[in-house]
Scaffold this active site. Structure first.
Site, PDB file in Angstrom:
ATOM      1  N   ASP A  41       0.867  -1.345  -0.116  1.00 11.98           N
ATOM      2  CA  ASP A  41      -0.009   0.035   0.029  1.00 11.98           C
ATOM      3  C   ASP A  41       0.980   1.318   0.003  1.00 11.98           C
ATOM      4  O   ASP A  41       0.370   2.121   0.701  1.00 11.98           O
ATOM      5  CB  ASP A  41      -0.788  -0.125   1.091  1.00 11.98           C
ATOM      6  CG  ASP A  41      -1.981  -0.941   1.139  1.00 11.98           C
ATOM      7  OD1 ASP A  41      -2.171  -2.012   0.050  1.00 11.98           O
ATOM      8  OD2 ASP A  41      -2.573  -1.308   2.202  1.00 11.98           O
ATOM      9  N   LYS A 146      -6.501  -4.900  -3.054  1.00  8.65           N
ATOM     10  CA  LYS A 146      -7.157  -5.631  -1.858  1.00  8.65           C
ATOM     11  C   LYS A 146      -7.997  -4.833  -1.073  1.00  8.65           C
ATOM     12  O   LYS A 146      -7.796  -3.571  -0.839  1.00  8.65           O
ATOM     13  CB  LYS A 146      -5.816  -6.051  -0.770  1.00  8.65           C
ATOM     14  CG  LYS A 146      -5.282  -5.079  -0.352  1.00  8.65           C
ATOM     15  CD  LYS A 146      -4.127  -5.371   0.655  1.00  8.65           C
ATOM     16  CE  LYS A 146      -3.221  -4.486   1.582  1.00  8.65           C
ATOM     17  NZ  LYS A 146      -4.136  -3.686   2.417  1.00  8.65           N
ATOM     18  N   LYS A 149      -7.440  -5.144   5.154  1.00  5.71           N
ATOM     19  CA  LYS A 149      -6.225  -4.622   5.493  1.00  5.71           C
ATOM     20  C   LYS A 149      -5.145  -5.621   5.168  1.00  5.71           C
ATOM     21  O   LYS A 149      -4.083  -5.379   4.724  1.00  5.71           O
ATOM     22  CB  LYS A 149      -6.376  -4.553   7.066  1.00  5.71           C
ATOM     23  CG  LYS A 149      -7.327  -3.360   7.534  1.00  5.71           C
ATOM     24  CD  LYS A 149      -7.082  -1.978   6.737  1.00  5.71           C
ATOM     25  CE  LYS A 149      -8.321  -0.914   7.262  1.00  5.71           C
ATOM     26  NZ  LYS A 149      -8.090  -0.053   6.422  1.00  5.71           N
ATOM     27  N   VAL A 174       3.295   0.253   4.251  1.00  8.45           N
ATOM     28  CA  VAL A 174       2.558   0.958   4.978  1.00  8.45           C
ATOM     29  C   VAL A 174       1.073   0.651   5.287  1.00  8.45           C
ATOM     30  O   VAL A 174       0.519   0.036   4.401  1.00  8.45           O
ATOM     31  CB  VAL A 174       2.461   2.520   4.888  1.00  8.45           C
ATOM     32  CG1 VAL A 174       4.046   2.952   4.701  1.00  8.45           C
ATOM     33  CG2 VAL A 174       1.964   2.722   3.413  1.00  8.45           C
ATOM     34  N   CYS A 179      -1.999  -2.499   7.849  1.00 10.24           N
ATOM     35  CA  CYS A 179      -2.057  -3.334   6.711  1.00 10.24           C
ATOM     36  C   CYS A 179      -0.829  -4.362   6.820  1.00 10.24           C
ATOM     37  O   CYS A 179      -0.941  -5.675   6.247  1.00 10.24           O
ATOM     38  CB  CYS A 179      -2.186  -2.749   5.492  1.00 10.24           C
ATOM     39  SG  CYS A 179      -3.968  -2.023   5.261  1.00 10.24           S
ATOM     40  N   GLN A 219       8.656 -13.975  21.737  1.00  4.45           N
ATOM     41  CA  GLN A 219       8.454 -15.549  21.653  1.00  4.45           C
ATOM     42  C   GLN A 219       9.184 -16.433  20.822  1.00  4.45           C
ATOM     43  O   GLN A 219       8.331 -17.160  20.304  1.00  4.45           O
ATOM     44  CB  GLN A 219       6.916 -15.809  21.966  1.00  4.45           C
ATOM     45  CG  GLN A 219       6.249 -14.873  22.970  1.00  4.45           C
ATOM     46  CD  GLN A 219       4.613 -15.174  23.049  1.00  4.45           C
ATOM     47  OE1 GLN A 219       4.296 -16.197  23.215  1.00  4.45           O
ATOM     48  NE2 GLN A 219       3.797 -14.107  22.087  1.00  4.45           N
TER      49      GLN A 219
HETATM   50  C1  C5J Z   1      -2.975   0.310   5.362  1.00  9.42           C
HETATM   51  C2  C5J Z   1      -4.798   1.622   6.778  1.00  9.42           C
HETATM   52  N1  C5J Z   1      -2.322   0.520   4.571  1.00  9.42           N
HETATM   53  N2  C5J Z   1      -4.252   2.199   7.599  1.00  9.42           N
HETATM   54  N3  C5J Z   1      -4.201   1.123   5.588  1.00  9.42           N
HETATM   55  O1  C5J Z   1      -2.488   0.242   6.608  1.00  9.42           O
HETATM   56  O2  C5J Z   1      -6.164   2.142   6.770  1.00  9.42           O
END
Ligand code: C5J
Length: 239
Positions: A41, A146, A149, A174, A179, A219
């Site tokens: 993203d 997509k 997320k 990001v 996501c 862990q």
């Molecule tokens: C992503 C969002 N890509 N924060 N989207 O993390 O809405």
């Protein structure tokens, strides 16, 4: 290394068998052809001024800061002819793939489907939905659209990875705790060996990024590994 164009090169068995990482070295697959770079993203709407993220009051410079490192990592994958997968969070123009809960969530002035200065928010094909030019996908790279997320939900990603024989994923992009983390957890549950590249992922909230890094590798690497782009590139370029 041969001088064939990268798409025709055979990747030898990895010379180095692991990448220095936390909580311990990340074991590479037998062949680098089983390794893919996933870039989540990196869209104008999340990274650029006047985009959706900015409109929500976030500091987009936090996200822009990772672009140079991610460009280096992407260049390394491209130079070795390895698989690169980009994702974009987006919905159909009629919002038929957007659950009402997602549409209603939050108190934002701008909601999914509303019009901003970069077109309709989180709608496939709108200017703000495009991946930033520095990381624009090449024609031979996979782009996953997509609606959720996680990159596996309601997408062909699992089938594509299976068809390509991918077993190991380096995950970037990001935002780290949304996501990116969701995708890494989905991948881990599906049996992929996942490594989050720490300086190639960002959040609007640095403390959330740090917490995510720590919880994923806690862990004994319960979800996977973390390493820097430099650690990754050094090993891949020796292989
Ligand atoms: C992503 C969002 N890509 N924060 N989207 O993390 O809405």
């Amino acid at each position: 290394m041969t001088h064939l164009p990268t798409q025709f090169q055979d990747h030898p068995l990895s010379a180095a068998s692991s990448i220095p990482a936390l909580p311990y070295d990340y074991p590479l697959p037998d062949s680098l052809d089983q390794l893919a770079l996933v870039i989540i993203d990196m869209q104008r709407d999340f990274l650029e001024p006047e985009g959706f993220g900015d409109a929500l009051g976030n500091d987009v410079t936090q996200l822009q800061a990772i672009v140079p490192q991610l460009e280096k990592l992407l260049h390394t994958f491209r130079s070795l002819g390895l698989l690169v997968i980009h994702t974009q969070e987006c919905h159909q123009p009629d919002l038929s793939d957007c659950p009402p809960s997602k549409l209603k969530r939050g108190n934002a002035k701008l909601k999914i489907g509303d019009t901003s200065s970069m077109g309709r928010i989180l709608i496939c094909g709108e200017p703000g939905n495009a991946i930033i030019s520095a990381l624009a996908p090449l024609a031979n790279e996979i782009v996953i659209l997509k609606p959720g997320k996680g990159a596996f939900y309601n997408t062909p990603l699992a089938a594509i990875l299976q068809k390509q024989g991918i077993t190991h994923l380096l995950i970037t992009g990001v935002t780290t705790e949304v996501c990116v983390q969701t995708t890494m957890r989905e991948a881990n549950d599906r049996g992929y060996e996942c490594l989050l590249v720490e300086d190639c992922t960002a959040s609007y909230f640095p403390e959330f990024k740090q917490a995510t890094i720590e919880m994923l590798r806690a862990q004994g690497g319960i979800i996977g590994w973390t390493a820097t782009a430099e650690q990754v590139c050094q090993v891949l370029l020796q292989s």
